[in-house]
Design a protein around this motif. Structure first.
Motif, PDB file in Angstrom:
ATOM      1  N   ILE A  12     144.267  95.463  75.839  1.00  0.00           N
ATOM      2  CA  ILE A  12     144.634  96.805  76.086  1.00  0.00           C
ATOM      3  C   ILE A  12     143.102  97.524  76.442  1.00  0.00           C
ATOM      4  N   GLY A  13     142.091  96.868  75.803  1.00  0.00           N
ATOM      5  CA  GLY A  13     140.558  97.128  75.965  1.00  0.00           C
ATOM      6  C   GLY A  13     140.038  96.829  77.617  1.00  0.00           C
ATOM      7  N   TRP A  14     140.854  96.078  78.159  1.00  0.00           N
ATOM      8  CA  TRP A  14     140.378  95.925  79.723  1.00  0.00           C
ATOM      9  C   TRP A  14     141.074  97.059  80.776  1.00  0.00           C
ATOM     10  N   LEU A  15     142.057  97.652  79.976  1.00  0.00           N
ATOM     11  CA  LEU A  15     142.922  98.684  81.008  1.00  0.00           C
ATOM     12  C   LEU A  15     142.163  99.999  81.436  1.00  0.00           C
ATOM     13  N   LEU A  16     141.164 100.385  80.614  1.00  0.00           N
ATOM     14  CA  LEU A  16     140.219 101.372  81.411  1.00  0.00           C
ATOM     15  C   LEU A  16     139.525 100.771  82.449  1.00  0.00           C
ATOM     16  N   PRO A  17     138.490  99.595  82.162  1.00  0.00           N
ATOM     17  CA  PRO A  17     138.023  99.229  83.131  1.00  0.00           C
ATOM     18  C   PRO A  17     138.508  98.878  84.529  1.00  0.00           C
ATOM     19  N   ILE A  18     139.987  98.228  84.498  1.00  0.00           N
ATOM     20  CA  ILE A  18     140.799  98.009  85.663  1.00  0.00           C
ATOM     21  C   ILE A  18     140.909  99.412  86.456  1.00  0.00           C
ATOM     22  N   LEU A  19     141.592 100.404  85.514  1.00  0.00           N
ATOM     23  CA  LEU A  19     141.774 101.777  86.058  1.00  0.00           C
ATOM     24  C   LEU A  19     140.509 102.290  87.016  1.00  0.00           C
ATOM     25  N   ILE A  20     139.644 102.137  86.203  1.00  0.00           N
ATOM     26  CA  ILE A  20     138.253 102.731  87.113  1.00  0.00           C
ATOM     27  C   ILE A  20     137.937 101.928  88.329  1.00  0.00           C
ATOM     28  N   LEU A  21     138.311 100.545  88.351  1.00  0.00           N
ATOM     29  CA  LEU A  21     138.162  99.837  89.627  1.00  0.00           C
ATOM     30  C   LEU A  21     138.965 100.277  90.634  1.00  0.00           C
ATOM     31  N   LEU A  22     140.258 100.502  90.275  1.00  0.00           N
ATOM     32  CA  LEU A  22     141.424 101.031  91.140  1.00  0.00           C
ATOM     33  C   LEU A  22     140.847 102.410  91.672  1.00  0.00           C
ATOM     34  N   MET A  23     140.451 103.102  90.661  1.00  0.00           N
ATOM     35  CA  MET A  23     140.214 104.385  91.346  1.00  0.00           C
ATOM     36  C   MET A  23     138.815 104.256  92.377  1.00  0.00           C
ATOM     37  N   TRP A  24     138.022 103.589  91.793  1.00  0.00           N
ATOM     38  CA  TRP A  24     137.002 103.010  92.883  1.00  0.00           C
ATOM     39  C   TRP A  24     137.236 102.854  94.111  1.00  0.00           C
ATOM     40  N   GLU A  25     138.175 101.834  94.169  1.00  0.00           N
ATOM     41  CA  GLU A  25     138.635 101.341  95.491  1.00  0.00           C
ATOM     42  C   GLU A  25     139.328 102.345  96.490  1.00  0.00           C
ATOM     43  N   VAL A  26     140.173 103.221  95.568  1.00  0.00           N
ATOM     44  CA  VAL A  26     141.040 104.150  96.370  1.00  0.00           C
ATOM     45  C   VAL A  26     139.944 105.296  97.035  1.00  0.00           C
ATOM     46  N   MET A  27     139.105 105.735  96.264  1.00  0.00           N
ATOM     47  CA  MET A  27     138.064 106.744  96.354  1.00  0.00           C
ATOM     48  C   MET A  27     137.118 106.363  97.690  1.00  0.00           C
ATOM     49  N   SER A  28     136.858 104.735  97.778  1.00  0.00           N
ATOM     50  CA  SER A  28     135.950 104.293  98.899  1.00  0.00           C
ATOM     51  C   SER A  28     136.951 103.994 100.056  1.00  0.00           C
ATOM     52  N   ARG A  29     138.448 103.761 100.098  1.00  0.00           N
ATOM     53  CA  ARG A  29     139.198 103.936 101.141  1.00  0.00           C
ATOM     54  C   ARG A  29     139.422 105.093 101.771  1.00  0.00           C
ATOM     55  N   LEU A  30     139.614 106.006 100.948  1.00  0.00           N
ATOM     56  CA  LEU A  30     139.495 107.561 101.130  1.00  0.00           C
ATOM     57  C   LEU A  30     138.394 108.405 102.009  1.00  0.00           C
ATOM     58  N   GLY A  31     137.166 107.483 101.595  1.00  0.00           N
ATOM     59  CA  GLY A  31     135.891 108.268 102.398  1.00  0.00           C
ATOM     60  C   GLY A  31     135.323 108.918 101.377  1.00  0.00           C
ATOM     61  N   VAL A  32     135.757 109.310  99.925  1.00  0.00           N
ATOM     62  CA  VAL A  32     135.123 109.969  98.939  1.00  0.00           C
ATOM     63  C   VAL A  32     133.843 109.422  98.753  1.00  0.00           C
ATOM     64  N   ILE A  33     133.669 108.021  98.314  1.00  0.00           N
ATOM     65  CA  ILE A  33     132.474 107.375  98.198  1.00  0.00           C
ATOM     66  C   ILE A  33     132.044 106.651  99.466  1.00  0.00           C
ATOM     67  N   THR A  34     131.092 106.587  99.926  1.00  0.00           N
ATOM     68  CA  THR A  34     130.715 106.162 101.266  1.00  0.00           C
ATOM     69  C   THR A  34     130.211 104.905 100.890  1.00  0.00           C
ATOM     70  N   GLU A  35     130.121 103.854 101.864  1.00  0.00           N
ATOM     71  CA  GLU A  35     129.712 102.563 101.660  1.00  0.00           C
ATOM     72  C   GLU A  35     128.220 102.347 101.513  1.00  0.00           C
ATOM     73  N   ASN A  36     127.555 103.462 102.181  1.00  0.00           N
ATOM     74  CA  ASN A  36     125.953 103.264 101.972  1.00  0.00           C
ATOM     75  C   ASN A  36     125.625 103.829 100.434  1.00  0.00           C
ATOM     76  N   VAL A  37     126.595 104.470  99.717  1.00  0.00           N
ATOM     77  CA  VAL A  37     126.262 104.779  98.200  1.00  0.00           C
ATOM     78  C   VAL A  37     126.808 103.630  97.184  1.00  0.00           C
ATOM     79  N   LEU A  38     128.087 103.502  97.543  1.00  0.00           N
ATOM     80  CA  LEU A  38     128.622 102.649  96.432  1.00  0.00           C
ATOM     81  C   LEU A  38     129.926 101.561  97.274  1.00  0.00           C
ATOM     82  N   PRO A  39     129.461 100.387  97.761  1.00  0.00           N
ATOM     83  CA  PRO A  39     130.546  99.643  98.346  1.00  0.00           C
ATOM     84  C   PRO A  39     131.826  99.539  97.518  1.00  0.00           C
ATOM     85  N   ALA A  40     132.820  99.393  98.154  1.00  0.00           N
ATOM     86  CA  ALA A  40     134.273  99.330  97.666  1.00  0.00           C
ATOM     87  C   ALA A  40     134.124  97.870  96.716  1.00  0.00           C
TER      88      ALA A  40
END
Length: 261
Positions: A12-40
């Protein structure tokens, strides 16, 4: 509780890192986080496959691991030896501890210009910085562990006729082990932190070198990959020490309670 429950608690300790990765991916695809700042994450994974296939990743991880473990062995051995000496001998502590505590308050990364003058830009400078970084956590916690051993246990050991060697091996060292392992875990974190900076000193291999080269060519995905690998290596090292801690401290009530729960 059962072993399955223990495994669930660890997973269960890995649950938070996985959630962060999923949110990171979603925000990258939505354009909230741009590729030149932080790649998906998917782009970072593609970079991982690319450098893995080229063979650069394995070579750089091997070089960084060698530097980290060698520095840990050197600095940790000296810190452990001095911690034992100062914990067991009042004369040794009076002679060396004041000086060591003064040096401990100097940020070791601030010594980089001086270290380059001493050792140049070769491996010696990197190993010295890592060794210095891990020295003090192990020294301080070893000294603290010995000083906090129950005096009544020591007196009881003497009453039962233990000589100095038996008293140290059967009473003092086991009693100090919990604190020593805390120092080792703390030292591992400083070890990787120091290595990241040390590998920027004109290195020709290593994860820090890989990140610096990627920065020169604006390959942000490889830079992020290097940072994530540092984090994973740090977690792997900490997990190994925690396993070793459980094996060595099975007699300790706190770890017996953990094993039962």
């Amino acid at each position: 509780m059962t072993a399955g429950s223990n495994r669930f608690g660890a997973a269960i300790g890995w649950l938070l890192p996985i959630l962060i990765l999923l949110m990171w991916e979603v925000m990258s695809r939505l354009g909230v986080i741009t590729e030149n700042v932080l790649p998906a994450p998917t782009e970072v994974f593609a970079a991982f496959l690319r450098v893995l296939k080229s063979g650069d990743l394995a070579r750089n991880i091997g070089v960084s691991s060698w530097r980290a473990l060698t520095g840990l062995a050197i600095g940790g051995s000296i810190g452990f030896a001095l911690g034992l000496a100062n914990g067991l001998s009042l004369l040794s502590r009076n002679i060396t501890d004041t000086t060591l505590q003064m040096v401990r308050n100097v940020p070791h990364l601030a010594l980089i210009p001086l270290v380059i003058l001493w050792f140049g830009i070769d491996e010696g400078a990197k190993l010295f910085l890592v060794a210095l970084g891990v020295f003090f956590p192990i020294y301080v916690n070893t000294l603290l562990g010995i000083q906090t051993v129950d005096p009544q246990l020591i007196e009881m050991g003497r009453t039962y006729g233990m000589d100095r060697r038996a008293l140290f091996l059967r009473v003092i060292l086991p009693g100090a082990l919990p604190s020593i392992f805390v120092g080792l875990r703390y030292a591992l974190g400083i070890m990787w932190l120091t290595l990241i900076v040390a590998e920027t000193i004109s290195a020709s291999a290593g994860l820090g070198y890989m990140a610096m080269q990627a920065r020169e060519f604006l390959m942000i995905d490889v830079v992020v990959l290097s940072i994530l690998i540092y984090a994973l290596l740090g977690k792997l090292a900490d997990s190994f020490v925690r396993l070793l801690e459980r094996l060595c401290l099975q007699w300790h009530p706190a770890f017996q309670k953990t094993a039962r729960s």
